[in-house]
Motif scaffolding. Structure first.
Motif, mmCIF file in Angstrom:
data_model
loop_
_atom_site.group_PDB
_atom_site.id
_atom_site.type_symbol
_atom_site.label_atom_id
_atom_site.label_comp_id
_atom_site.label_asym_id
_atom_site.label_seq_id
_atom_site.Cartn_x
_atom_site.Cartn_y
_atom_site.Cartn_z
ATOM 1 N N PRO A 1 0.817 -1.229 0.000
ATOM 2 C CA PRO A 1 0.000 0.000 0.000
ATOM 3 C C PRO A 1 0.843 1.267 0.000
ATOM 4 N N ALA A 2 2.049 1.201 0.580
ATOM 5 C CA ALA A 2 2.901 2.386 0.584
ATOM 6 C C ALA A 2 3.287 2.784 -0.839
ATOM 7 N N LEU A 3 3.618 1.797 -1.674
ATOM 8 C CA LEU A 3 3.960 2.095 -3.060
ATOM 9 C C LEU A 3 2.745 2.602 -3.828
ATOM 10 N N VAL B 1 0.118 9.715 -5.320
ATOM 11 C CA VAL B 1 0.450 11.103 -4.985
ATOM 12 C C VAL B 1 1.370 11.717 -6.036
ATOM 13 N N ALA B 2 2.390 10.946 -6.447
ATOM 14 C CA ALA B 2 3.353 11.480 -7.418
ATOM 15 C C ALA B 2 2.742 11.596 -8.808
ATOM 16 N N ASP B 3 1.931 10.607 -9.197
ATOM 17 C CA ASP B 3 1.260 10.578 -10.504
ATOM 18 C C ASP B 3 2.235 10.918 -11.630
ATOM 19 N N PRO B 4 3.182 9.998 -11.916
ATOM 20 C CA PRO B 4 4.191 10.299 -12.948
ATOM 21 C C PRO B 4 3.606 10.471 -14.346
ATOM 22 N N SER B 5 2.375 9.984 -14.576
ATOM 23 C CA SER B 5 1.780 10.122 -15.902
ATOM 24 C C SER B 5 1.550 11.582 -16.281
ATOM 25 N N GLN B 6 1.478 12.477 -15.278
ATOM 26 C CA GLN B 6 1.265 13.895 -15.573
ATOM 27 C C GLN B 6 2.467 14.529 -16.260
ATOM 28 N N ALA C 1 7.760 1.969 -14.568
ATOM 29 C CA ALA C 1 8.615 1.627 -13.432
ATOM 30 C C ALA C 1 7.797 1.502 -12.145
ATOM 31 N N CYS C 2 6.822 2.365 -11.973
ATOM 32 C CA CYS C 2 5.986 2.312 -10.769
ATOM 33 C C CYS C 2 5.133 1.041 -10.747
ATOM 34 N N ALA D 1 5.871 -1.750 -12.251
ATOM 35 C CA ALA D 1 6.801 -2.855 -12.000
ATOM 36 C C ALA D 1 7.160 -2.939 -10.515
ATOM 37 N N ALA D 2 7.346 -1.788 -9.856
ATOM 38 C CA ALA D 2 7.664 -1.784 -8.433
ATOM 39 C C ALA D 2 6.508 -2.334 -7.601
ATOM 40 N N GLU D 3 5.276 -1.987 -7.990
ATOM 41 C CA GLU D 3 4.108 -2.497 -7.265
ATOM 42 C C GLU D 3 3.979 -4.009 -7.437
ATOM 43 N N LEU D 4 4.185 -4.501 -8.664
ATOM 44 C CA LEU D 4 4.138 -5.943 -8.891
ATOM 45 C C LEU D 4 5.239 -6.653 -8.101
ATOM 46 N N TRP D 5 6.423 -6.050 -8.075
ATOM 47 C CA TRP D 5 7.529 -6.634 -7.303
ATOM 48 C C TRP D 5 7.157 -6.711 -5.827
ATOM 49 N N ALA D 6 6.520 -5.689 -5.302
ATOM 50 C CA ALA D 6 6.128 -5.689 -3.898
ATOM 51 C C ALA D 6 5.096 -6.778 -3.613
ATOM 52 N N VAL D 7 4.155 -6.983 -4.546
ATOM 53 C CA VAL D 7 3.145 -8.024 -4.358
ATOM 54 C C VAL D 7 3.798 -9.400 -4.345
ATOM 55 N N PHE D 8 4.691 -9.669 -5.312
ATOM 56 C CA PHE D 8 5.365 -10.966 -5.354
ATOM 57 C C PHE D 8 6.275 -11.153 -4.141
ATOM 58 N N LEU D 9 6.874 -10.070 -3.669
ATOM 59 C CA LEU D 9 7.695 -10.151 -2.466
ATOM 60 C C LEU D 9 6.855 -10.566 -1.270
ATOM 61 N N PHE D 10 5.647 -10.013 -1.171
ATOM 62 C CA PHE D 10 4.755 -10.381 -0.075
ATOM 63 C C PHE D 10 4.333 -11.845 -0.176
ATOM 64 N N LEU D 11 4.017 -12.311 -1.397
ATOM 65 C CA LEU D 11 3.630 -13.707 -1.574
ATOM 66 C C LEU D 11 4.785 -14.636 -1.214
ATOM 67 N N PHE D 12 5.992 -14.270 -1.631
ATOM 68 C CA PHE D 12 7.164 -15.076 -1.284
ATOM 69 C C PHE D 12 7.389 -15.070 0.224
ATOM 70 N N ALA D 13 7.228 -13.906 0.842
ATOM 71 C CA ALA D 13 7.406 -13.813 2.291
ATOM 72 C C ALA D 13 6.363 -14.648 3.023
#
Length: 232
Positions: free
Chosen positions: A92-94, A100-105, A117-118, A120-132
């Motif tokens: 949720p932090a990502l 908030v940053a909304d890089p698409s703007q 990149a954002c 990809a970072a969110e997907l990485w965080a989800v897979f990290l949680f599943l692995f954990a």
């Protein structure tokens, strides 16, 4: 012992597939896959609730001269719990940071690149949680540091908890109830065998606490057995 667990897990998979092939439908197959993922996500939280109770009972039953060392060893599961919660909060932090940053703007190539990149970072965080989730269930949050029998006991309790919340598998009622009870029963039998081996080979009992001369005797926790229970 590890070989017995692997055989038991493989037999459970074969039985589940055979029951689905004979009595199940496409909806049952979808339910089976959904239950497996839900069990993987639910098991860490069941561990967080059940683990302290089991550890408190083990420490209370241990001799007074070993309780202090067992309480000190609680730092290991607490440290793993902190890492697990951190991986959970990262998702949720990502999401909030990207919103908030909304890089698409920014537009153009830079904005598109940052957006990708954002994501990809969110997907990485989800897979990290599943692995954990899988990792902490496999180790029981490192509860073997407190008592070598703790992972086996937690596995035994977890499979019955998951069977209680998972519902009946596909098939005729008689077969469904046999599968529902048979899976946790086999895990319970393996748990009893593990505890018996600890007592006979390393003089480790539930009431005596860990053997200070043989701290490496803890059996591994079978998370595959735990998460396969709801619809075996």
């Amino acid at each position: 012992m590890a070989r017995v667990k692997k055989i038991r897990t493989r037999v459970a998979i074969v039985v589940a597939v055979a029951v689905l092939a004979l009595f199940g439908s496409l909806q049952d197959v979808d339910d089976q896959l959904t239950d497996h993922w839900l069990a993987l996500l639910l098991t860490p939280w069941l561990l967080i609730v059940t683990g302290p109770v089991v550890l408190a009972v083990l420490i209370r039953c241990a001799p007074a001269d070993r309780r202090r060392a067992m309480r000190s060893a609680l730092r290991t599961p607490l440290r793993q719990l902190a890492w697990f919660i951190s991986t959970l909060l990262l998702v949720p932090a990502l999401v909030v940071a990207v919103s908030v940053a909304d890089p698409s703007q920014l537009g153009g190539t830079v904005g598109a690149g940052l957006s990708i990149a954002c994501v990809a970072a969110e997907l990485w965080a989800v897979f990290l949680f599943l692995f954990a989730s899988g990792a902490v269930v496999q180790t029981g949050f490192g509860t073997a540091a407190v008592h070598p029998a703790a992972p086996a006991l937690l596995t035994c309790i977890l499979v019955w908890e998951l069977a209680a919340v998972g519902g009946l598998p596909a098939g005729p009622p008689v077969i469904a109830y046999m599968l529902l009870i048979g899976g946790p029963s086999t895990v319970t039998a393996i748990t009893w065998w593990e505890i018996h081996r600890l007592r006979s080979r390393y003089t480790v009992t539930l009431r005596s606490g860990p053997n200070p001369l043989r701290p490496e005797t803890a059996p591994a926790m079978s998370w595959r057995a735990a998460v396969s229970q709801p619809r075996q």
